[in-house]
Design a protein around this motif. Structure first.
Motif, mmCIF file in Angstrom:
data_model
loop_
_atom_site.group_PDB
_atom_site.id
_atom_site.type_symbol
_atom_site.label_atom_id
_atom_site.label_comp_id
_atom_site.label_asym_id
_atom_site.label_seq_id
_atom_site.Cartn_x
_atom_site.Cartn_y
_atom_site.Cartn_z
ATOM 1 N N ASP A 4 0.828 -1.205 0.000
ATOM 2 C CA ASP A 4 0.000 0.000 0.000
ATOM 3 C C ASP A 4 0.863 1.256 0.000
ATOM 4 O O ASP A 4 0.582 2.236 -0.702
ATOM 5 N N ALA A 53 -6.237 14.659 1.635
ATOM 6 C CA ALA A 53 -6.610 13.296 1.239
ATOM 7 C C ALA A 53 -7.117 12.489 2.439
ATOM 8 O O ALA A 53 -6.526 12.506 3.515
ATOM 9 N N GLN A 54 -8.223 11.786 2.206
ATOM 10 C CA GLN A 54 -8.827 10.949 3.244
ATOM 11 C C GLN A 54 -8.605 9.464 2.998
ATOM 12 O O GLN A 54 -8.993 8.635 3.825
ATOM 13 N N SER A 55 -8.010 9.146 1.856
ATOM 14 C CA SER A 55 -7.778 7.739 1.544
ATOM 15 C C SER A 55 -6.469 7.598 0.781
ATOM 16 O O SER A 55 -5.901 8.587 0.289
ATOM 17 N N LEU A 56 -5.989 6.371 0.685
ATOM 18 C CA LEU A 56 -4.745 6.105 -0.030
ATOM 19 C C LEU A 56 -4.869 6.470 -1.502
ATOM 20 O O LEU A 56 -3.942 7.033 -2.095
ATOM 21 N N TRP A 57 -6.030 6.186 -2.107
ATOM 22 C CA TRP A 57 -6.205 6.482 -3.527
ATOM 23 C C TRP A 57 -6.217 7.986 -3.788
ATOM 24 O O TRP A 57 -5.667 8.466 -4.779
ATOM 25 N N GLN A 58 -6.832 8.775 -2.904
ATOM 26 C CA GLN A 58 -6.826 10.221 -3.063
ATOM 27 C C GLN A 58 -5.400 10.770 -2.976
ATOM 28 O O GLN A 58 -4.996 11.631 -3.758
ATOM 29 N N THR A 60 -2.673 9.093 -3.623
ATOM 30 C CA THR A 60 -1.948 8.617 -4.803
ATOM 31 C C THR A 60 -2.207 9.508 -6.002
ATOM 32 O O THR A 60 -1.294 9.895 -6.725
#
Length: 362
Positions: A4, A53-58, A60
């Protein structure tokens, strides 16, 4: 998980490659103003989005947008440096004008050295060059019969160094020594920056140019240009002798345009030691006096130093980092990473090496 954590960096590298192609083509076709403006906006937006960002995808996606934008800005410094005087000098790296695309595209001929700089953005030290400058008094020049149209005078100069250990500096994007010494050299010459007609800014890497311009107060796209030679990556940087070449080129420029002024800068080590010289064919108006360099150095030495720890623990903020590349198992690739950071609880700085596994480095 390690996988991750590696995801943002993987997409970052994809963005770096895409940015080099897209921004490079735009720069070649439209000039640098538009792509730089778009890059600046995207770069700023990338940092804001990454912070929210609130998530790993955001995170990224924000990192990918940010590094794509950076590719629109980094190579332009060197492309401008290389193309401005190459037709005059005929001294361009490998004899080929390096375009934005060539500079920013990773290839066997332009492999990574240390992220974010591939080979063509590094000083070229493996080169056979020589230069000399004759320094003498007016009396001796007259005695030797040197024509006055060959005379060039040093009007102002200064030398200083930043905190010797990089780990002790307040940050990695400024230089109190450049700021103070450049102003002292100009003051000694009795000249403002807008009264300087030609520059040669030491250009071992793009970051050195960016820091110097910011501290001197010189715009990176100043119409007067940042170099007379083409810069260390393109003209060549023969060991510690590059500045002898830049001074020699400045002498030629000033002789061809009598009465104008030129500023030459130099640095050494890790953007540590700095020197400045202001030159002109006009003789100084009064007696030539230089202030004792130890006074300026004492002021810089008195600046606060960052606290340092060799045994960091707890949460930290990364200040800067790089990935070193080299021959790895028969292939050119990442070898190790270097990280500078600050502990959030104490503000202490630390230095760390990353694991040498591909998942971390890529």
């Amino acid at each position: 998980a390690r996988a991750d954590a590696s995801l943002p960096y993987t997409f970052l590298m994809i963005g770096f490659a895409a940015g080099g192609i897209v921004m490079g083509r735009l720069g070649d076709r439209l000039g640098i103003a538009g792509p730089v403006a778009v890059s600046a906006l995207a770069l700023g937006a990338g940092y804001v989005i990454a912070g929210l960002a609130q998530s790993l995808w955001q995170f990224t996606l924000a990192q990918t947008a940010k590094v794509t934008a950076e590719q629109g800005m980094f190579p332009k410094l060197f492309t401008r440096v290389s193309s401005r005087d190459a037709p005059l000098l005929g001294l361009l790296f490998c004899g080929v004008l390096q375009s934005l695309i060539a500079l920013s595209t990773i290839s066997p001929d332009n492999r990574w050295i240390c992220f974010p700089y591939p080979r063509l953005m590094n000083a070229n030290a493996i080169i056979d060059q020589a230069a000399a400058v004759l320094v003498t008094s007016v009396g001796k020049a007259q005695e030797w019969g040197i024509p006055q149209d060959r005379w060039v005078f040093l009007h102002g100069c200064a030398d200083a160094h930043d905190h010797w250990f990089v780990s002790e500096r307040a940050d990695f994007h400024s230089s109190p020594a450049i700021r103070a010494a450049s102003r002292q050299a100009l003051a000694m010459a009795g000249r403002r920056l807008d009264e300087i007609d030609a520059f040669d800014v030491y250009s071992c890497f793009a970051s050195a140019v960016e820091v110097a311009c910011a501290e001197i107060g010189l715009a990176e796209d100043d119409p007067r240009g940042l170099t007379l030679t083409g810069g260390l990556p393109f003209f060549g940087g023969p060991g510690n002798n590059y500045v002898t070449h830049s001074i020699a080129h400045m002498m030629r420029r000033l002789r061809s345009r009598p009465g104008t002024f030129g500023l030459v800068t130099a640095n050494g080590n890790y953007l540590t030691k700095h020197s400045f010289g202001v030159y002109s064919t006009l003789p100084p108006a009064g007696p030539w006096r230089r202030e004792d360099p130890s006074r300026l150095q004492a002021e810089i030495d008195a600046l606060p130093k960052a606290p340092f720890t060799e045994s960091p623990t707890g949460e930290a903020t990364i200040e800067t980092c790089t990935v070193l590349h080299g021959p790895n198992r028969g292939h050119w690739g990442p070898e190790t990473g270097i990280v500078f950071g600050r502990l959030r609880a104490t503000g202490e700085r630390f230095l760390a090496n990353t694991p040498a596994d591909a998942a971390t480095l890529w």
